[in-house]
Design an enzyme around this catalytic site. Structure first.
Site, PDB file in Angstrom:
ATOM      1  N   HIS A   1      52.516  20.987  39.153  1.00  0.00           N
ATOM      2  CA  HIS A   1      52.440  19.554  39.309  1.00  0.00           C
ATOM      3  C   HIS A   1      51.846  19.278  40.782  1.00  0.00           C
ATOM      4  O   HIS A   1      52.430  20.052  41.730  1.00  0.00           O
ATOM      5  CB  HIS A   1      53.584  18.705  39.266  1.00  0.00           C
ATOM      6  CG  HIS A   1      54.183  18.714  37.968  1.00  0.00           C
ATOM      7  ND1 HIS A   1      54.337  17.383  37.047  1.00  0.00           N
ATOM      8  CD2 HIS A   1      54.928  19.700  37.220  1.00  0.00           C
ATOM      9  CE1 HIS A   1      54.794  17.704  35.912  1.00  0.00           C
ATOM     10  NE2 HIS A   1      55.214  19.078  35.821  1.00  0.00           N
TER      11      HIS A   1
ATOM     12  N   TYR B   1      65.616  15.509  36.547  1.00  0.00           N
ATOM     13  CA  TYR B   1      66.410  16.793  36.754  1.00  0.00           C
ATOM     14  C   TYR B   1      66.423  17.378  38.438  1.00  0.00           C
ATOM     15  O   TYR B   1      67.195  18.451  38.418  1.00  0.00           O
ATOM     16  CB  TYR B   1      66.202  17.853  35.961  1.00  0.00           C
ATOM     17  CG  TYR B   1      64.537  18.148  35.700  1.00  0.00           C
ATOM     18  CD1 TYR B   1      64.336  19.252  36.705  1.00  0.00           C
ATOM     19  CD2 TYR B   1      63.728  17.770  34.760  1.00  0.00           C
ATOM     20  CE1 TYR B   1      62.748  19.479  36.716  1.00  0.00           C
ATOM     21  CE2 TYR B   1      62.297  18.185  34.790  1.00  0.00           C
ATOM     22  CZ  TYR B   1      62.065  19.117  35.921  1.00  0.00           C
ATOM     23  OH  TYR B   1      60.576  19.298  35.972  1.00  0.00           O
ATOM     24  N   GLU B   2      65.142  16.972  39.058  1.00  0.00           N
ATOM     25  CA  GLU B   2      65.138  17.409  40.351  1.00  0.00           C
ATOM     26  C   GLU B   2      66.277  16.922  41.229  1.00  0.00           C
ATOM     27  O   GLU B   2      66.496  17.318  42.387  1.00  0.00           O
ATOM     28  CB  GLU B   2      64.021  16.920  41.016  1.00  0.00           C
ATOM     29  CG  GLU B   2      62.804  17.765  40.135  1.00  0.00           C
ATOM     30  CD  GLU B   2      61.270  17.587  40.516  1.00  0.00           C
ATOM     31  OE1 GLU B   2      60.676  17.999  41.129  1.00  0.00           O
ATOM     32  OE2 GLU B   2      60.998  16.226  40.187  1.00  0.00           O
TER      33      GLU B   2
ATOM     34  N   ALA C   1      54.651  17.001  28.488  1.00  0.00           N
ATOM     35  CA  ALA C   1      54.848  18.511  27.402  1.00  0.00           C
ATOM     36  C   ALA C   1      56.303  18.368  27.021  1.00  0.00           C
ATOM     37  O   ALA C   1      57.271  17.700  27.649  1.00  0.00           O
ATOM     38  CB  ALA C   1      54.620  19.645  28.520  1.00  0.00           C
TER      39      ALA C   1
ATOM     40  N   HIS D   1      61.050  13.868  38.456  1.00  0.00           N
ATOM     41  CA  HIS D   1      61.906  14.034  37.503  1.00  0.00           C
ATOM     42  C   HIS D   1      63.336  13.802  38.042  1.00  0.00           C
ATOM     43  O   HIS D   1      63.682  14.115  38.928  1.00  0.00           O
ATOM     44  CB  HIS D   1      61.789  15.459  36.912  1.00  0.00           C
ATOM     45  CG  HIS D   1      60.545  15.829  36.451  1.00  0.00           C
ATOM     46  ND1 HIS D   1      59.437  16.329  37.080  1.00  0.00           N
ATOM     47  CD2 HIS D   1      60.027  15.787  34.913  1.00  0.00           C
ATOM     48  CE1 HIS D   1      58.333  16.686  36.199  1.00  0.00           C
ATOM     49  NE2 HIS D   1      58.714  16.212  35.137  1.00  0.00           N
TER      50      HIS D   1
ATOM     51  N   HIS E   1      58.963  27.972  30.838  1.00  0.00           N
ATOM     52  CA  HIS E   1      57.851  27.131  31.503  1.00  0.00           C
ATOM     53  C   HIS E   1      56.386  27.805  31.568  1.00  0.00           C
ATOM     54  O   HIS E   1      55.778  26.927  31.269  1.00  0.00           O
ATOM     55  CB  HIS E   1      58.361  26.987  33.039  1.00  0.00           C
ATOM     56  CG  HIS E   1      57.657  25.531  33.645  1.00  0.00           C
ATOM     57  ND1 HIS E   1      57.514  24.622  33.211  1.00  0.00           N
ATOM     58  CD2 HIS E   1      56.837  25.713  34.719  1.00  0.00           C
ATOM     59  CE1 HIS E   1      56.709  23.655  33.852  1.00  0.00           C
ATOM     60  NE2 HIS E   1      56.247  24.560  34.897  1.00  0.00           N
TER      61      HIS E   1
ATOM     62  N   ASN F   1      55.728  23.804  22.309  1.00  0.00           N
ATOM     63  CA  ASN F   1      56.454  25.003  21.732  1.00  0.00           C
ATOM     64  C   ASN F   1      57.519  24.385  20.764  1.00  0.00           C
ATOM     65  O   ASN F   1      57.724  23.141  20.769  1.00  0.00           O
ATOM     66  CB  ASN F   1      57.372  25.562  22.990  1.00  0.00           C
ATOM     67  CG  ASN F   1      58.364  24.504  23.346  1.00  0.00           C
ATOM     68  OD1 ASN F   1      57.796  23.790  24.575  1.00  0.00           O
ATOM     69  ND2 ASN F   1      59.624  24.533  23.226  1.00  0.00           N
TER      70      ASN F   1
ATOM     71  N   MET G   1      62.075  16.049  29.087  1.00  0.00           N
ATOM     72  CA  MET G   1      62.935  15.786  30.094  1.00  0.00           C
ATOM     73  C   MET G   1      62.195  14.695  31.178  1.00  0.00           C
ATOM     74  O   MET G   1      62.559  14.792  32.373  1.00  0.00           O
ATOM     75  CB  MET G   1      63.187  17.007  30.966  1.00  0.00           C
ATOM     76  CG  MET G   1      63.570  18.069  30.144  1.00  0.00           C
ATOM     77  SD  MET G   1      63.828  19.619  31.238  1.00  0.00           S
ATOM     78  CE  MET G   1      63.860  21.141  30.103  1.00  0.00           C
ATOM     79  N   SER G   2      61.543  13.962  30.478  1.00  0.00           N
ATOM     80  CA  SER G   2      60.570  12.858  31.387  1.00  0.00           C
ATOM     81  C   SER G   2      60.576  11.644  30.607  1.00  0.00           C
ATOM     82  O   SER G   2      61.184  11.441  29.709  1.00  0.00           O
ATOM     83  CB  SER G   2      59.514  13.495  31.879  1.00  0.00           C
ATOM     84  OG  SER G   2      58.457  13.634  30.868  1.00  0.00           O
TER      85      SER G   2
ATOM     86  N   SER H   1      53.009  18.052  32.706  1.00  0.00           N
ATOM     87  CA  SER H   1      52.770  19.173  32.922  1.00  0.00           C
ATOM     88  C   SER H   1      51.628  20.006  32.431  1.00  0.00           C
ATOM     89  O   SER H   1      51.451  19.639  31.180  1.00  0.00           O
ATOM     90  CB  SER H   1      53.865  20.055  32.358  1.00  0.00           C
ATOM     91  OG  SER H   1      55.186  19.968  32.973  1.00  0.00           O
TER      92      SER H   1
HETATM   93  N1  HPA Z   1      62.435  21.129  25.517  1.00  0.00           N
HETATM   94  C1  HPA Z   1      62.683  20.135  26.730  1.00  0.00           C
HETATM   95  N2  HPA Z   1      61.507  19.830  27.355  1.00  0.00           N
HETATM   96  C2  HPA Z   1      60.182  20.477  26.945  1.00  0.00           C
HETATM   97  C3  HPA Z   1      60.412  21.494  26.147  1.00  0.00           C
HETATM   98  C4  HPA Z   1      61.545  21.548  25.211  1.00  0.00           C
HETATM   99  O1  HPA Z   1      61.447  22.458  24.163  1.00  0.00           O
HETATM  100  N3  HPA Z   1      59.052  21.803  25.969  1.00  0.00           N
HETATM  101  C5  HPA Z   1      58.437  21.467  26.998  1.00  0.00           C
HETATM  102  N4  HPA Z   1      59.074  20.337  27.549  1.00  0.00           N
END
Ligand code: HPA
Length: 287
Positions: free
Chosen positions: A62, A87-88, A115, A85, A249, A237, A213-214, A31
């Site tokens: 993306h 999650y998709e 990310a 992903h 996001h 973050n 998540m990847s 990302s």
């Molecule tokens: N958690 C999960 N996935 C993420 C995060 C997070 O805080 N930041 C960027 N991708």
């Protein structure tokens, strides 16, 4: 159609867009990090939607295409701008399909980027973290089911999921370029929710430094095929509960954008080193 036939069709399609060169490596851009592909020379972009058996959907931020181009003359790599992903709703097999296709096209290393949320208290947003190891907490595994013996063994070793050699190289490149490169363990969760504060405390207890998540599926698939991996997370973050802010996001994308310069310098440095090593070994063969 069998898995191997699907693989062969995708390989043939991509091969038709190349001018005979084999691919040395694959970089998966996470990302907000997709712009790195612009640094390649003589590049060709192939939309995923046109590649047989690639899935057709991805999240905002993306581009969803494969960019093939040169790091240096004779050193051609592929970059994935956007990944599939879990999650998709895709199966794990779908998520790792591109890595398997690219392996058939010759790749000898995989660089995965993402990310991620920072769990280690020392990580500020914008920190680049080299992944030393991961926790697969996705509740699934891309190798579950029938083993594709042509790709690798039933029970692959995961003791060096992230190559020591590539980590040492990245460390050296970072030092030379005066880029702070943190190190740590990446926890992969299925998403798409961000974590709860209790989950983040759990992850910290389990030894995670970052969460996302990847990445984990592709790294498992690469290890299965004996492909060495380098992983870099951009900490976008503080993980949930570690700061007063709600997660979005938008924030993830903005922070990744801010880290882009350092990220590009690091990645280009690593790829240039790999290119000159390859050139060196070729000239040795010639002597
Ligand atoms: N958690 C999960 N996935 C993420 C995060 C997070 O805080 N930041 C960027 N991708």
């Amino acid at each position: 159609m069998s898995f191997q036939e699907q693989l062969a069709e995708a390989v043939a399609y991509i091969q038709n867009h190349l001018s005979g060169q084999s691919l040395k490596g694959l970089v998966i851009l996470g990302s907000g990090l997709g712009a790195f592909a612009d640094t390649l020379k003589n590049s060709v972009a192939i939309d995923y939607k046109n590649i047989p058996h690639f899935q057709k959907s991805w999240v905002q931020g993306h581009a969803g295409r494969l960019v093939v181009g040169d790091v240096a003359p004779g050193f051609t790599i592929a970059c994935m701008q956007g990944r599939f992903h879990y999650y998709e709703g895709h199966s794990m097999e779908t998520v790792v399909f591109p890595v398997r296709v690219l392996r058939q096209l010759g790749i000898e290393f995989l660089i995965v980027t993402n990310a991620a949320g920072g769990i280690n208290a020392a990580f500020q947003p914008g920190t680049l973290m080299m992944i030393e190891d991961h926790l697969n907490l996705m509740g699934d595994n891309p190798l579950r089911g029938e083993n594709h013996d042509v790709l690798g063994p039933r029970f692959p070793d995961m003791s060096e999921a992230y190559s020591k050699t590539l980590r040492a190289l990245a460390q050296q490149v970072a030092e030379d370029a005066h880029i702070d490169l943190a190190r740590g363990v990446y926890a992969g969760l299925s998403g798409p929710t961000y974590e709860t504060p209790a989950e983040v405390r759990m992850l910290r207890t389990l030894g995670a430094d970052a969460v996302g998540m990847s990445t984990v599926p592709e790294v498992i698939a690469a290890n299965h095929m004996g492909v060495p991996v380098l992983g870099v997370s951009c900490i976008t973050n503080a993980a949930c509960g570690l700061s007063d802010q709600k997660l979005s996001h938008q924030e993830v994308m903005e922070t990744a954008e801010q880290a882009r310069q350092r990220f590009t310098t690091l990645l280009s440095g690593v790829l240039n080193q790999l290119a000159s090593q390859a050139a060196g070994s070729l000239s040795q063969v010639g002597h």
